[in-house]
Design a protein around this motif. Structure first.
Motif, PDB file in Angstrom:
ATOM      1  N   GLN A 148       0.610  -1.249   0.061  1.00 16.35           N
ATOM      2  CA  GLN A 148       0.062   0.024  -0.044  1.00 16.35           C
ATOM      3  C   GLN A 148       0.580   1.155   0.079  1.00 16.35           C
ATOM      4  O   GLN A 148       0.678   2.320   0.747  1.00 16.35           O
ATOM      5  N   GLY A 149       1.647   1.284  -1.139  1.00 20.81           N
ATOM      6  CA  GLY A 149       2.713   2.697  -1.038  1.00 20.81           C
ATOM      7  C   GLY A 149       3.701   2.711  -0.090  1.00 20.81           C
ATOM      8  O   GLY A 149       4.287   3.769  -0.007  1.00 20.81           O
ATOM      9  N   GLY A 150       3.881   1.806   0.708  1.00 19.15           N
ATOM     10  CA  GLY A 150       5.207   1.575   1.860  1.00 19.15           C
ATOM     11  C   GLY A 150       5.953   0.740   1.654  1.00 19.15           C
ATOM     12  O   GLY A 150       5.491  -0.426   1.379  1.00 19.15           O
ATOM     13  N   THR A 151       6.973   0.785   2.411  1.00 19.29           N
ATOM     14  CA  THR A 151       8.099  -0.513   2.400  1.00 19.29           C
ATOM     15  C   THR A 151       7.886  -0.879   3.931  1.00 19.29           C
ATOM     16  O   THR A 151       8.066  -0.149   4.903  1.00 19.29           O
ATOM     17  N   LYS A 152       7.851  -2.215   4.173  1.00 15.71           N
ATOM     18  CA  LYS A 152       7.627  -2.730   5.491  1.00 15.71           C
ATOM     19  C   LYS A 152       8.514  -3.712   5.794  1.00 15.71           C
ATOM     20  O   LYS A 152       9.085  -4.531   4.826  1.00 15.71           O
ATOM     21  N   VAL A 153       9.107  -3.979   6.932  1.00 11.55           N
ATOM     22  CA  VAL A 153      10.036  -5.084   7.511  1.00 11.55           C
ATOM     23  C   VAL A 153       9.553  -5.612   8.640  1.00 11.55           C
ATOM     24  O   VAL A 153       8.958  -4.882   9.930  1.00 11.55           O
ATOM     25  N   VAL A 154       9.203  -6.951   8.743  1.00 11.10           N
ATOM     26  CA  VAL A 154       8.324  -7.418   9.533  1.00 11.10           C
ATOM     27  C   VAL A 154       9.025  -8.996   9.948  1.00 11.10           C
ATOM     28  O   VAL A 154       9.627  -9.417   9.262  1.00 11.10           O
ATOM     29  N   GLU A 155       8.486  -9.343  11.077  1.00  7.93           N
ATOM     30  CA  GLU A 155       8.897 -10.920  11.477  1.00  7.93           C
ATOM     31  C   GLU A 155       7.660 -11.792  11.142  1.00  7.93           C
ATOM     32  O   GLU A 155       6.449 -11.280  11.798  1.00  7.93           O
ATOM     33  N   PRO A 156       7.578 -12.574  10.157  1.00  4.80           N
ATOM     34  CA  PRO A 156       6.456 -13.294   9.694  1.00  4.80           C
ATOM     35  C   PRO A 156       6.234 -14.348  10.713  1.00  4.80           C
ATOM     36  O   PRO A 156       7.199 -15.141  11.002  1.00  4.80           O
ATOM     37  N   HIS A 157       5.009 -14.780  11.053  1.00  4.41           N
ATOM     38  CA  HIS A 157       4.492 -15.582  11.882  1.00  4.41           C
ATOM     39  C   HIS A 157       3.648 -16.645  11.344  1.00  4.41           C
ATOM     40  O   HIS A 157       3.734 -18.088  11.673  1.00  4.41           O
ATOM     41  N   MET A 158       2.820 -16.249  10.572  1.00  6.75           N
ATOM     42  CA  MET A 158       1.867 -17.168   9.843  1.00  6.75           C
ATOM     43  C   MET A 158       1.115 -16.631   8.541  1.00  6.75           C
ATOM     44  O   MET A 158       1.077 -15.565   8.337  1.00  6.75           O
ATOM     45  N   VAL A 159       0.948 -17.507   7.774  1.00  8.98           N
ATOM     46  CA  VAL A 159       0.012 -17.264   6.746  1.00  8.98           C
ATOM     47  C   VAL A 159      -1.204 -18.283   6.771  1.00  8.98           C
ATOM     48  O   VAL A 159      -1.209 -19.471   6.782  1.00  8.98           O
TER      49      VAL A 159
END
Length: 98
Positions: free
Chosen positions: A21-32
């Protein structure tokens, strides 16, 4: 392809970076998982990046909106406080999780 990369990141506990959505994110992925409306989403802990919507802590990102996904070498040690993949009020079908 995106789901394979996410699976690799979740199992390896690697942080990921992506555009959303127009921005860059850095995350800890836990689940899909699929939510109750049938959309497939990523449940993750927001670490840093553009805070378009005042993000912090737990966030959900629809996979359809994720682009330019990169698995980072940076890792996280364990699931964050509050992680509950068994919340059957929220998730209809878990694809993979920590």
């Amino acid at each position: 392809m995106i789901e394979q990369m996410l699976r690799q990141a979740v199992l390896g506990k690697n942080l990921i970076e992506f555009d959303y959505q127009g921005g860059t994110k850095v995350v800890e992925p836990h689940m899909v998982a699929h939510n109750m409306q049938g959309h497939i989403l990523l449940s993750a802990w927001f670490v840093r990046g553009d805070r378009k919507f005042n993000e912090e802590g737990w966030q959900e990102y629809m996979l359809a909106g994720i682009s330019k996904l990169k698995i980072l070498p940076e890792t996280f040690p364990k699931a964050r406080f509050g992680y509950n993949p068994m919340d059957d009020r929220k998730y209809a079908n878990i694809q993979f999780c920590l």
